[in-house]
Design a protein around this motif. Structure first.
Motif, mmCIF file in Angstrom:
data_model
loop_
_atom_site.group_PDB
_atom_site.id
_atom_site.type_symbol
_atom_site.label_atom_id
_atom_site.label_comp_id
_atom_site.label_asym_id
_atom_site.label_seq_id
_atom_site.Cartn_x
_atom_site.Cartn_y
_atom_site.Cartn_z
ATOM 1 N N MET A 1 37.765 44.129 29.309
ATOM 2 C CA MET A 1 37.692 42.724 29.950
ATOM 3 C C MET A 1 36.707 42.130 28.951
ATOM 4 O O MET A 1 36.710 40.913 28.740
ATOM 5 C CB MET A 1 37.001 42.580 31.384
ATOM 6 N N ALA A 2 35.615 42.765 28.375
ATOM 7 C CA ALA A 2 34.851 42.113 27.381
ATOM 8 C C ALA A 2 35.437 41.809 26.047
ATOM 9 O O ALA A 2 35.153 40.813 25.737
ATOM 10 C CB ALA A 2 33.619 43.205 27.002
ATOM 11 N N VAL A 3 36.468 42.751 25.643
ATOM 12 C CA VAL A 3 37.131 42.543 24.413
ATOM 13 C C VAL A 3 37.668 41.168 24.516
ATOM 14 O O VAL A 3 37.839 40.328 23.774
ATOM 15 C CB VAL A 3 37.946 43.735 23.835
ATOM 16 N N THR A 4 38.645 41.120 25.733
ATOM 17 C CA THR A 4 39.356 39.890 26.163
ATOM 18 C C THR A 4 38.548 38.716 25.997
ATOM 19 O O THR A 4 39.049 37.643 25.417
ATOM 20 C CB THR A 4 40.320 40.107 27.186
ATOM 21 N N ALA A 5 37.390 38.456 26.572
ATOM 22 C CA ALA A 5 36.596 37.497 26.916
ATOM 23 C C ALA A 5 36.124 36.983 25.311
ATOM 24 O O ALA A 5 36.097 35.935 25.028
ATOM 25 C CB ALA A 5 35.401 37.775 27.568
ATOM 26 N N ILE A 6 35.808 37.717 24.486
ATOM 27 C CA ILE A 6 35.413 37.552 23.104
ATOM 28 C C ILE A 6 36.563 37.259 22.234
ATOM 29 O O ILE A 6 36.339 36.190 21.600
ATOM 30 C CB ILE A 6 34.541 39.205 22.584
ATOM 31 N N ALA A 7 37.714 38.106 22.413
ATOM 32 C CA ALA A 7 38.753 37.358 21.819
ATOM 33 C C ALA A 7 39.006 36.066 22.169
ATOM 34 O O ALA A 7 39.443 35.183 21.136
ATOM 35 C CB ALA A 7 39.704 38.351 21.823
ATOM 36 N N ASN A 8 39.246 35.618 23.259
ATOM 37 C CA ASN A 8 39.515 34.418 23.821
ATOM 38 C C ASN A 8 38.541 33.465 23.352
ATOM 39 O O ASN A 8 38.922 32.276 22.976
ATOM 40 C CB ASN A 8 39.579 34.257 25.426
ATOM 41 N N GLU A 9 37.285 33.602 23.249
ATOM 42 C CA GLU A 9 36.286 32.931 22.859
ATOM 43 C C GLU A 9 36.335 32.458 21.184
ATOM 44 O O GLU A 9 36.403 31.199 20.866
ATOM 45 C CB GLU A 9 34.911 33.197 22.875
ATOM 46 N N TYR A 10 36.802 33.474 20.531
ATOM 47 C CA TYR A 10 36.819 33.401 19.074
ATOM 48 C C TYR A 10 38.385 32.547 18.758
ATOM 49 O O TYR A 10 38.396 32.009 17.817
ATOM 50 C CB TYR A 10 37.203 34.627 18.443
ATOM 51 N N MET A 11 39.476 32.922 19.721
ATOM 52 C CA MET A 11 40.559 31.924 19.494
ATOM 53 C C MET A 11 40.320 30.611 19.592
ATOM 54 O O MET A 11 41.060 30.000 19.158
ATOM 55 C CB MET A 11 41.690 32.693 20.273
ATOM 56 N N GLU A 12 39.724 30.377 20.707
ATOM 57 C CA GLU A 12 39.497 28.897 21.017
ATOM 58 C C GLU A 12 38.613 28.259 19.969
ATOM 59 O O GLU A 12 38.687 26.877 19.568
ATOM 60 C CB GLU A 12 38.427 28.652 22.417
ATOM 61 N N GLN A 13 37.732 28.969 19.198
ATOM 62 C CA GLN A 13 37.127 28.592 18.283
ATOM 63 C C GLN A 13 37.616 28.550 16.800
ATOM 64 O O GLN A 13 37.338 28.221 15.580
ATOM 65 C CB GLN A 13 35.654 29.215 18.022
ATOM 66 N N GLY A 14 39.119 29.260 16.807
ATOM 67 C CA GLY A 14 39.621 28.999 15.700
ATOM 68 C C GLY A 14 39.450 30.070 14.629
ATOM 69 O O GLY A 14 39.863 30.163 13.590
ATOM 70 N N VAL A 15 38.743 31.278 15.138
ATOM 71 C CA VAL A 15 38.399 32.373 14.100
ATOM 72 C C VAL A 15 39.442 33.382 14.266
ATOM 73 O O VAL A 15 39.689 33.877 13.123
ATOM 74 C CB VAL A 15 36.921 32.962 14.690
ATOM 75 N N LEU A 16 39.735 33.809 15.433
ATOM 76 C CA LEU A 16 40.974 35.083 15.609
ATOM 77 C C LEU A 16 42.098 34.158 15.959
ATOM 78 O O LEU A 16 42.235 33.082 16.739
ATOM 79 C CB LEU A 16 40.567 35.962 16.607
ATOM 80 N N ARG A 17 43.130 34.758 15.892
ATOM 81 C CA ARG A 17 44.679 34.577 16.398
ATOM 82 C C ARG A 17 45.444 35.806 16.790
ATOM 83 O O ARG A 17 45.094 36.784 16.251
ATOM 84 C CB ARG A 17 45.489 33.659 15.120
ATOM 85 N N GLU A 18 46.529 35.449 17.699
ATOM 86 C CA GLU A 18 47.284 36.539 17.984
ATOM 87 C C GLU A 18 48.327 36.446 16.772
ATOM 88 O O GLU A 18 48.984 35.574 16.511
ATOM 89 C CB GLU A 18 47.840 36.526 19.266
ATOM 90 N N CYS A 19 48.686 37.692 16.151
ATOM 91 C CA CYS A 19 49.635 37.802 15.039
ATOM 92 C C CYS A 19 50.615 38.632 15.060
ATOM 93 O O CYS A 19 51.114 39.040 14.208
ATOM 94 C CB CYS A 19 48.851 38.049 13.718
ATOM 95 N N GLY A 20 51.163 38.887 16.291
ATOM 96 C CA GLY A 20 52.412 39.867 16.281
ATOM 97 C C GLY A 20 51.914 40.795 17.620
ATOM 98 O O GLY A 20 51.143 40.645 18.306
#
Length: 96
Positions: free
Chosen positions: A41-60
């Motif tokens: 849950m913590a990883v998902t919350a952090i990843a979602n925040e970074y995706m909203e900010q344009g830092v991370l993306r889902e790539c496959g």
């Protein structure tokens, strides 16, 4: 002796996720969870925040023997531009 407040822990957890992706490359959330010691849950919350900010993306996606296919997370790269994410929450772009 100094304590750790919520903000400091959150910053540390975000750093752990970014460092794992920077050093290990793209990986799914469950591997990030195992590698970092953070809950899924913590990883998902952090990843979602970074995706909203344009830092991370889902790539496959990875294959799955059942259930959902794990989605890979990675840095966003724009040509020869790279992102340096500061713990202030801002993304700075530069050409290499």
């Amino acid at each position: 002796m100094t304590g750790v407040n919520h903000r400091d822990m959150n910053t540390k957890n975000k750093y752990v996720i970014l460092k794992a992706l920077a050093t290990q490359g793209a990986m799914p959330r469950n591997e990030l969870s195992m590698l970092s010691g953070l809950s899924k849950m913590a990883v998902t919350a952090i990843a979602n925040e970074y995706m909203e900010q344009g830092v991370l993306r889902e790539c496959g996606e990875l294959s799955s023997s059942g259930g959902r296919k794990p989605k890979l997370l990675n840095w966003i790269r724009m040509g020869s531009l790279h992102c340096r994410y500061r713990l202030t929450g801002k993304c700075f772009w530069w050409a290499s």
